[in-house]
Design a protein around this motif. Structure first.
Motif, PDB file in Angstrom:
ATOM      1  N   MET A 110      66.068  54.524  32.587  1.00 40.56           N
ATOM      2  CA  MET A 110      64.795  54.898  33.207  1.00 40.56           C
ATOM      3  C   MET A 110      65.032  55.405  34.622  1.00 40.56           C
ATOM      4  O   MET A 110      65.884  54.892  35.338  1.00 40.56           O
ATOM      5  CB  MET A 110      63.853  53.702  33.241  1.00 40.56           C
ATOM      6  CG  MET A 110      63.480  53.149  31.872  1.00 40.56           C
ATOM      7  SD  MET A 110      62.474  54.281  30.903  1.00 40.56           S
ATOM      8  CE  MET A 110      60.896  54.091  31.730  1.00 40.56           C
ATOM      9  N   SER A 130      61.118  58.427  39.716  1.00 41.90           N
ATOM     10  CA  SER A 130      59.994  59.146  39.115  1.00 41.90           C
ATOM     11  C   SER A 130      58.841  58.201  38.802  1.00 41.90           C
ATOM     12  O   SER A 130      57.674  58.541  39.010  1.00 41.90           O
ATOM     13  CB  SER A 130      60.445  59.855  37.833  1.00 41.90           C
ATOM     14  OG  SER A 130      61.361  60.885  38.131  1.00 41.90           O
ATOM     15  N   ILE A 131      59.168  57.021  38.294  1.00 39.45           N
ATOM     16  CA  ILE A 131      58.127  56.046  37.966  1.00 39.45           C
ATOM     17  C   ILE A 131      57.405  55.597  39.228  1.00 39.45           C
ATOM     18  O   ILE A 131      56.168  55.577  39.290  1.00 39.45           O
ATOM     19  CB  ILE A 131      58.748  54.834  37.233  1.00 39.45           C
ATOM     20  CG1 ILE A 131      59.301  55.275  35.880  1.00 39.45           C
ATOM     21  CG2 ILE A 131      57.702  53.740  37.042  1.00 39.45           C
ATOM     22  CD1 ILE A 131      60.086  54.205  35.163  1.00 39.45           C
ATOM     23  N   THR A 149      55.255  58.447  40.708  1.00 40.65           N
ATOM     24  CA  THR A 149      54.015  58.694  39.969  1.00 40.65           C
ATOM     25  C   THR A 149      52.973  57.627  40.272  1.00 40.65           C
ATOM     26  O   THR A 149      51.786  57.938  40.502  1.00 40.65           O
ATOM     27  CB  THR A 149      54.305  58.725  38.458  1.00 40.65           C
ATOM     28  OG1 THR A 149      55.274  59.740  38.176  1.00 40.65           O
ATOM     29  CG2 THR A 149      53.025  59.021  37.678  1.00 40.65           C
ATOM     30  N   PHE A 154      60.910  60.686  33.125  1.00 37.85           N
ATOM     31  CA  PHE A 154      61.023  59.245  33.366  1.00 37.85           C
ATOM     32  C   PHE A 154      62.270  58.624  32.731  1.00 37.85           C
ATOM     33  O   PHE A 154      62.702  57.556  33.140  1.00 37.85           O
ATOM     34  CB  PHE A 154      59.770  58.537  32.844  1.00 37.85           C
ATOM     35  CG  PHE A 154      58.502  59.062  33.448  1.00 37.85           C
ATOM     36  CD1 PHE A 154      58.156  58.750  34.758  1.00 37.85           C
ATOM     37  CD2 PHE A 154      57.663  59.900  32.722  1.00 37.85           C
ATOM     38  CE1 PHE A 154      56.994  59.246  35.327  1.00 37.85           C
ATOM     39  CE2 PHE A 154      56.492  60.402  33.287  1.00 37.85           C
ATOM     40  CZ  PHE A 154      56.166  60.073  34.597  1.00 37.85           C
TER      41      PHE A 154
END
Length: 246
Positions: A1, A5-6, A9, A67
């Motif tokens: 993962m 990016s997670i 966001t 992701f």
């Protein structure tokens, strides 16, 4: 993962919500079904009109990369290439046949098969580089789909805002509805600009970066197979391929 990016966001949505509350607004003010339909469905429609079906399908398949990007292991690949060169020096190119059966990556398997078949080095390079260029072009077009969505969505937001203001103008005789109506009209602008700058454009840039890394890894493979075909020393091959990672 991909944690960046997670986190990014989540942070994007937190910024919008926190900003609204700090400005004295309410969460309910951020929700407007009409604006949602105009911006999100309108942007989707524009992208569908512009994009060939094969590109749209490829873009949707690449979306999870934002992701959970495909694993990039250039150092591992270089180690494998050096090992292949050692095998070829001891057993000849036919000694690599066993490696083909164990290989899961179709591109690597194709390159090894060409090498074992005794394909001329320049022909091997030409065949593999055509496939690299074709895949890069397809992946870049797919990544650009999200960039195009980021271009269309602010415009759709403006359309939604104008349509909302038109509805407000029809109720000028009722001053009590003006403030709420104007605020709702500008929600579409928030949707459009937010969709573009917090999601679509960053996702496009991320997918393009991943595509470039995948191309680099395949170029490493091609250069390594060429070196093996020329019978270069494994240590020299290792030094040459390490140059891709500087």
């Amino acid at each position: 993962m991909d944690l960046l990016s997670i986190i990014g966001t989540i942070l994007a949505f937190v910024v919008i919500i926190a900003g609204t509350l700090l400005k004295g607004g309410t969460l309910a003010a951020l929700w407007n079904p009409a604006a949602f339909v105009i911006v999100f469905v309108g942007t989707t429609a524009a992208v569908m009109v512009q994009t060939p079906a094969v590109t749209l399908k490829r873009a949707l398949s690449m979306l999870p990369w934002v992701f959970q990007p495909p694993r990039q292991t250039p150092l591992v690949l270089i180690d494998r290439i050096v090992r292949w060169s050692e095998i070829s020096r001891r057993q000849g190119l036919l000694g690599l046949e066993a490696e083909i059966d164990d290989e899961t990556d179709a591109f690597v398997r194709k390159g090894l098969q060409l090498l074992v078949d005794g394909t001329e080095p320049e022909t091997l390079r030409s065949v593999l580089e055509v496939e690299i260029a074709t895949r890069e072009h397809a992946d870049m077009d797919a990544a650009k789909l999200f960039e195009n969505a980021g271009i269309y969505s602010p415009t759709m937001g403006i359309i939604g805002a104008v349509m909302g203001l038109m509805a407000v103008m029809q109720n000028l005789t009722d001053p009590g509805k003006l403030g709420h109506g104007i605020a709702a009209a500008f929600v579409a602008t928030i949707y459009g600009i937010g969709l573009a700058n917090l999601l679509m454009l960053p996702m496009s840039a991320k997918l393009k970066a991943i595509t470039r890394l995948r191309v680099q890894q395949r170029e490493i493979l091609v250069e390594g197979l060429m070196s093996i075909a020329h019978g270069e020393n494994p240590k020299h091959i290792d030094s040459k391929l390490q140059g891709f990672l500087l």
